[in-house]
Every structure is written in structure tokens, then in C-alpha cells.
Design a protein around this motif. Structure first.
Motif, PDB file in Angstrom:
ATOM      1  N   ALA A   1       6.244  -1.994   7.422  1.00  0.00           N
ATOM      2  CA  ALA A   1       6.508  -0.805   6.615  1.00  0.00           C
ATOM      3  C   ALA A   1       7.910  -0.931   6.031  1.00  0.00           C
ATOM      4  O   ALA A   1       8.808  -1.509   6.661  1.00  0.00           O
ATOM      5  N   THR A   2       8.090  -0.414   4.831  1.00  0.00           N
ATOM      6  CA  THR A   2       9.421  -0.409   4.242  1.00  0.00           C
ATOM      7  C   THR A   2      10.287   0.603   5.002  1.00  0.00           C
ATOM      8  O   THR A   2       9.769   1.591   5.538  1.00  0.00           O
ATOM      9  N   PRO A   3      11.598   0.365   5.078  1.00  0.00           N
ATOM     10  CA  PRO A   3      12.478   1.274   5.821  1.00  0.00           C
ATOM     11  C   PRO A   3      12.419   2.719   5.334  1.00  0.00           C
ATOM     12  O   PRO A   3      12.581   3.645   6.128  1.00  0.00           O
ATOM     13  N   ASP A   4      12.180   2.916   4.041  1.00  0.00           N
ATOM     14  CA  ASP A   4      12.130   4.277   3.499  1.00  0.00           C
ATOM     15  C   ASP A   4      10.782   4.956   3.730  1.00  0.00           C
ATOM     16  O   ASP A   4      10.615   6.129   3.404  1.00  0.00           O
ATOM     17  N   GLY A   5       9.818   4.219   4.287  1.00  0.00           N
ATOM     18  CA  GLY A   5       8.506   4.797   4.560  1.00  0.00           C
ATOM     19  C   GLY A   5       7.647   4.998   3.327  1.00  0.00           C
ATOM     20  O   GLY A   5       6.647   5.705   3.388  1.00  0.00           O
ATOM     21  N   ASP A   6       8.006   4.377   2.225  1.00  0.00           N
ATOM     22  CA  ASP A   6       7.220   4.521   1.000  1.00  0.00           C
ATOM     23  C   ASP A   6       5.994   3.616   0.960  1.00  0.00           C
ATOM     24  O   ASP A   6       5.029   3.917   0.269  1.00  0.00           O
ATOM     25  N   ALA A   7       6.059   2.491   1.668  1.00  0.00           N
ATOM     26  CA  ALA A   7       4.959   1.531   1.574  1.00  0.00           C
ATOM     27  C   ALA A   7       4.632   0.909   2.926  1.00  0.00           C
ATOM     28  O   ALA A   7       5.516   0.690   3.752  1.00  0.00           O
TER      29      ALA A   7
ATOM     30  N   ALA B   1      -4.558  -0.171   8.711  1.00  0.00           N
ATOM     31  CA  ALA B   1      -4.078  -1.523   8.421  1.00  0.00           C
ATOM     32  C   ALA B   1      -4.146  -2.407   9.666  1.00  0.00           C
ATOM     33  O   ALA B   1      -4.497  -3.589   9.577  1.00  0.00           O
ATOM     34  N   HIS B   2      -3.848  -1.836  10.818  1.00  0.00           N
ATOM     35  CA  HIS B   2      -3.958  -2.608  12.063  1.00  0.00           C
ATOM     36  C   HIS B   2      -5.417  -2.977  12.361  1.00  0.00           C
ATOM     37  O   HIS B   2      -5.682  -4.076  12.857  1.00  0.00           O
TER      38      HIS B   2
ATOM     39  N   GLU C   1       0.856   7.441   8.886  1.00  0.00           N
ATOM     40  CA  GLU C   1       0.514   6.898  10.210  1.00  0.00           C
ATOM     41  C   GLU C   1      -0.961   6.550  10.314  1.00  0.00           C
ATOM     42  O   GLU C   1      -1.324   5.536  10.921  1.00  0.00           O
ATOM     43  N   ASP C   2      -1.822   7.363   9.713  1.00  0.00           N
ATOM     44  CA  ASP C   2      -3.247   7.046   9.675  1.00  0.00           C
ATOM     45  C   ASP C   2      -3.467   5.725   8.946  1.00  0.00           C
ATOM     46  O   ASP C   2      -4.242   4.883   9.389  1.00  0.00           O
ATOM     47  N   PHE C   3      -2.759   5.540   7.848  1.00  0.00           N
ATOM     48  CA  PHE C   3      -2.918   4.309   7.079  1.00  0.00           C
ATOM     49  C   PHE C   3      -2.436   3.108   7.881  1.00  0.00           C
ATOM     50  O   PHE C   3      -3.060   2.049   7.856  1.00  0.00           O
TER      51      PHE C   3
ATOM     52  N   HIS D   1       0.867  -1.175   0.000  1.00  0.00           N
ATOM     53  CA  HIS D   1       0.000   0.000   0.000  1.00  0.00           C
ATOM     54  C   HIS D   1       0.907   1.230   0.000  1.00  0.00           C
ATOM     55  O   HIS D   1       1.934   1.247   0.671  1.00  0.00           O
ATOM     56  N   TYR D   2       0.508   2.255  -0.734  1.00  0.00           N
ATOM     57  CA  TYR D   2       1.358   3.431  -0.915  1.00  0.00           C
ATOM     58  C   TYR D   2       0.640   4.713  -0.473  1.00  0.00           C
ATOM     59  O   TYR D   2       0.186   5.496  -1.304  1.00  0.00           O
TER      60      TYR D   2
END
Length: 100
Positions: free
Chosen positions: A49-55, A29-30, A23-25, A15-16
Motif C-alpha cells: 500500500a502507498t504510505p498515503d493510503g491512496d493505492a 488482494a491477499h 481494508e476490504d480491498f 488499485h484505487y
């Protein structure tokens, strides 16, 4: 591979969300993960979450195809929480997984 493992079904979804909705997303997801874990036949449901915060990456594993389908049918009842909307940069990538 055991007969039991052959029945299981998994998924991974990417998810992007827009950065300002990240953070809302994750919270959404939780919520979906909680719904999936409460469903009969759910073996796991996690949010990553990906380390870069993209997904935001969600994963799950179910005892069977039927349990997988039923859990997601119930999760769709969460309405806005699972709907794709303008808070996401691009369409989700969702993959169903089978054990090998």
C-alpha cells in the motif's frame, strides 16, 4: 542477464479503492495473491500500500509468460474478488514487466 531471467515475467498493479473499502480491498488482494502463489510457476505475489493510503499495489513474478497467463486465468475464477466494481475510485493501472 541469464537465460533464466529472460524468461521471467512480472507485473505491478495499482488499485484505487474508496477509503471506506480500503481494508476490504487489501483482504481481496491477499486472496488473489494466495491464488497466484499456489499456481505452478509463480515466484512471488505481494500486496503493498502507498504510505498515503491512496493505492493498493500488487506485484508478482512468474517463471514464464505461460505461467503468468495460467495463474491469472485461475485467479479470475475467484469472481467478485478480482472484478472491478464501485468500491474502486478509478480504473486499475496494470503493467506487465520483463527483466532487463
Amino acid at each position: 542477464m541469464t537465460v533464466e531471467a529472460a524468461k521471467t515475467v512480472g507485473f505491478v498493479a495499482f488499485h484505487y479503492p474508496h477509503p471506506e473499502h480500503f481494508e476490504d480491498f487489501v483482504g481481496r488482494a491477499h486472496q488473489v495473491g494466495d491464488s497466484l502463489r499456489a499456481a505452478p510457476g509463480c515466484l512471488s505475489a505481494e500486496v503493498w500500500a502507498t504510505p498515503d493510503g491512496d493505492a493498493v499495489v500488487t506485484t508478482g513474478r512468474f517463471e514464464s509468460e505461460e505461467a503468468f497467463r495460467a495463474a491469472f486465468a485461475a485467479a479470475r475464477g475467484l469472481g467478485e474478488t478480482v472484478a472491478f466494481d464501485e468500491r474502486e475510485l478509478k480504473p486499475r493501472q496494470i503493467f506487465t514487466l520483463l527483466p532487463r
